[in-house]
Design a protein around this motif. Sequence first.
Motif, PDB file in Angstrom:
ATOM      1  N   PRO A 172     -52.055  57.198  21.914  1.00 46.06           N
ATOM      2  CA  PRO A 172     -53.458  57.478  21.593  1.00 46.06           C
ATOM      3  C   PRO A 172     -53.686  58.908  21.108  1.00 46.06           C
ATOM      4  CG  PRO A 172     -53.165  57.200  23.958  1.00 46.06           C
ATOM      5  CD  PRO A 172     -51.893  56.795  23.316  1.00 46.06           C
ATOM      6  N   PHE A 175     -53.013  58.898  17.428  1.00 46.95           N
ATOM      7  CA  PHE A 175     -54.061  58.171  16.705  1.00 46.95           C
ATOM      8  C   PHE A 175     -55.356  58.980  16.640  1.00 46.95           C
ATOM      9  CE2 PHE A 175     -51.701  54.102  17.384  1.00 46.95           C
ATOM     10  CZ  PHE A 175     -51.629  53.784  16.041  1.00 46.95           C
ATOM     11  N   VAL A 324     -55.185  52.733  23.872  1.00 48.99           N
ATOM     12  CA  VAL A 324     -54.477  52.483  22.612  1.00 48.99           C
ATOM     13  C   VAL A 324     -55.273  51.560  21.692  1.00 48.99           C
ATOM     14  CG1 VAL A 324     -52.404  51.472  21.614  1.00 48.99           C
ATOM     15  CG2 VAL A 324     -52.200  52.999  23.548  1.00 48.99           C
ATOM     16  N   PRO A 325     -55.757  50.392  22.176  1.00 49.33           N
ATOM     17  CA  PRO A 325     -56.577  49.567  21.289  1.00 49.33           C
ATOM     18  C   PRO A 325     -57.816  50.312  20.799  1.00 49.33           C
ATOM     19  CG  PRO A 325     -56.085  48.383  23.309  1.00 49.33           C
ATOM     20  CD  PRO A 325     -55.584  49.762  23.497  1.00 49.33           C
ATOM     21  N   SER A 327     -58.208  53.560  20.374  1.00 47.25           N
ATOM     22  CA  SER A 327     -57.918  54.585  19.372  1.00 47.25           C
ATOM     23  C   SER A 327     -57.613  53.949  18.021  1.00 47.25           C
ATOM     24  CB  SER A 327     -56.749  55.464  19.834  1.00 47.25           C
ATOM     25  OG  SER A 327     -55.614  54.691  20.076  1.00 47.25           O
ATOM     26  N   ILE A 328     -56.950  52.779  18.033  1.00 48.67           N
ATOM     27  CA  ILE A 328     -56.664  52.103  16.753  1.00 48.67           C
ATOM     28  C   ILE A 328     -57.971  51.614  16.131  1.00 48.67           C
ATOM     29  CG2 ILE A 328     -55.508  50.141  15.693  1.00 48.67           C
ATOM     30  CD1 ILE A 328     -53.344  50.397  17.823  1.00 48.67           C
ATOM     31  N   LEU A 331     -59.913  54.473  14.691  1.00 49.69           N
ATOM     32  CA  LEU A 331     -59.325  54.959  13.435  1.00 49.69           C
ATOM     33  C   LEU A 331     -59.709  54.045  12.281  1.00 49.69           C
ATOM     34  CD1 LEU A 331     -57.325  57.032  12.205  1.00 49.69           C
ATOM     35  CD2 LEU A 331     -55.554  55.353  12.559  1.00 49.69           C
ATOM     36  N   ILE A 332     -59.579  52.723  12.505  1.00 49.56           N
ATOM     37  CA  ILE A 332     -59.886  51.770  11.427  1.00 49.56           C
ATOM     38  C   ILE A 332     -61.369  51.849  11.066  1.00 49.56           C
ATOM     39  CG2 ILE A 332     -60.024  49.320  10.878  1.00 49.56           C
ATOM     40  CD1 ILE A 332     -57.502  48.931  12.564  1.00 49.56           C
TER      41      ILE A 332
ATOM     42  N   SER B 151     -43.545  47.969   6.742  1.00 52.58           N
ATOM     43  CA  SER B 151     -44.576  47.862   7.777  1.00 52.58           C
ATOM     44  C   SER B 151     -44.587  46.469   8.384  1.00 52.58           C
ATOM     45  CB  SER B 151     -45.955  48.168   7.190  1.00 52.58           C
ATOM     46  OG  SER B 151     -45.913  49.280   6.387  1.00 52.58           O
ATOM     47  N   THR B 155     -43.836  45.486  12.240  1.00 52.57           N
ATOM     48  CA  THR B 155     -44.811  44.747  13.032  1.00 52.57           C
ATOM     49  C   THR B 155     -44.180  43.481  13.609  1.00 52.57           C
ATOM     50  OG1 THR B 155     -46.413  45.527  11.431  1.00 52.57           O
ATOM     51  CG2 THR B 155     -47.179  43.901  13.023  1.00 52.57           C
TER      52      THR B 155
END
Lengths: 407, 170
Positions: A172, A175, A324-325, A327-328, A331-332, B151, B155
């Motif tokens: 995190p 990110f 973690v989820p 922060s992703i 970001l998106i 990528s 994944t």
Amino acid sequence: MEELCTGLCSVLAESGADAGLALFLSLLVGVLLVSGVPLITVILLIWIERKVAARIQDRIGPNRVGPVGLLQTIADMIKLLSKEDITPTAADRVLYNAAPLVSFASVVLIWAVIPFTPFHYGVDLEIGALYFVAIASFGTLAIMAAGWASNNKYALLGAFRVVALLVSYEVPLVFALLLPVMLAGSMSLLDIVNAQTGMWFIVLSPLAFVIFYISSQAETGRAPFDLIEAESELVAGFNIEYSGMKFGMFFAAEFLHVFTNGIIMAILFFGGWLGPLYYESPLIAFAWLGAKGGLIYLTTLWLRNTVPRLRIDQIMAFNWKFLVPLSIANLIAVSFALKLLQELGWAPRDLLSASFGELLPTTVILLIINGAMILYLLGVLRERGREARRESHDPRAAIANVGAAAD
Amino acid sequence: MELNAISIGFVVFSIFTLGGGFGVVTTRNLFQGTIWLMVSLFGVAGYFILLSAPFLAAVQILVYIGAIAILIIFAVMLTRSVARIKERYIRILPSFIASLALFLILLLGVTIPIFGAHSPESIPEYVASTRNLGTALVDENGFVVPFLLASVLLTAAMIGAIFIARDENA
């Protein structure tokens, strides 16, 4: 070679010194200055930390050596230096002695890229933000080496927890670090500060700051994430076999790391040296950076002295299932919104030269997005809290849990 | 080769890389072997700096030392008898021939222009920046397809790892 030779170097070269020698000497002075700042700061930091902790716990703290106990750390240093230098017989000699050095160096090296003022910085790396993360990984390595080389089961247990904690919370952290980098369009810390002339990044992405703050608190291994050296469980953790100045170096590295994180956060999110009259004198710019970093540092001390330690499973669950989820997603969401605004023409293409007025619509929209995410999160957290309380509805079990988690 | 900062750096980083590699194969201690591996990888990061590729240098340290080597250390700590490995490697001759052949191939590849020109003059004056690297990775005319494929591969590997490690009863 000539373009590198400015300032002190040119003065030396003109006074008759060899060009290569002049460059070497001026670089050496620069390196000593940049690494000297954290070394001097840490002596004061230990005093501040002890005083703040004492005040929070309703004590006075160090007050005997020097005025208001200011020289206490010096006295402690003399004590640590004069102690016997012990290496356990079963220890791995080289690694055991190298680990404290690597640990301290990994923190001091971060200061190489910190821009103190618009004109004073060790080096302006094109990859400054990435350098910060890369160097921090040496700290992890040092703690693991210390734990293993000590040949002590408690030290090894402490080192095992390092992998779990530091490596997990790096995710995190990176990110969250990506957002200021993305907003500034550069990884150079100098550019990141300059890009905040129009608007500080804390306003554009408050959620990223919160994530960065939590993960950097975990990276330093402090409460509520202090299970690396959980005194009540591991006696002392990874540094159990260390004494004297070798222990002192781990100690100083940790204290310095906390303050360094405060400075890094001030640079990434609070505009570094930017503030009223910063262009008047480098000293004012430096004071702004110090004040912002110091304030963030004080809040981390406050947090450390307020909250109890978490269990390892709670820390891991919080990181992998929440931080973690989040922060992703953050970001998106922010990068998508920013790109959309740029396509619509509401946001400037290049934040590096954008003024406050040009950034206003972007700021409002990003703030609304962040606010919506934070509101949703608070709802999720409240629901999880309710569930946790429902599980431990037996009041006696709840009390036992609280007792186990406290220090 | 004239003696300047770059050549001194090259020698220092070569000592790191080769010395680290030598340490990995000679030590009887798994943990120390991993540390030697890190020294070697650190030397490679130094080469990237000398080649004006600071981004790759930082990624080298972050990924190889910060992640992979730490993971190896973690695995090593979980194994028994870390410190004194009794088993000796016996296939010395095949290894010697294989490494000699590899060395010769690399030597020929570097000195004789089989895969294109290799003279120092062919190195362009223009040094690409990290920005150029980033643009090239997402440019249609650049490396966007290999980048996306890599990528997807990573994944897929991650999902596979999670699937294997998943507890059936959970």
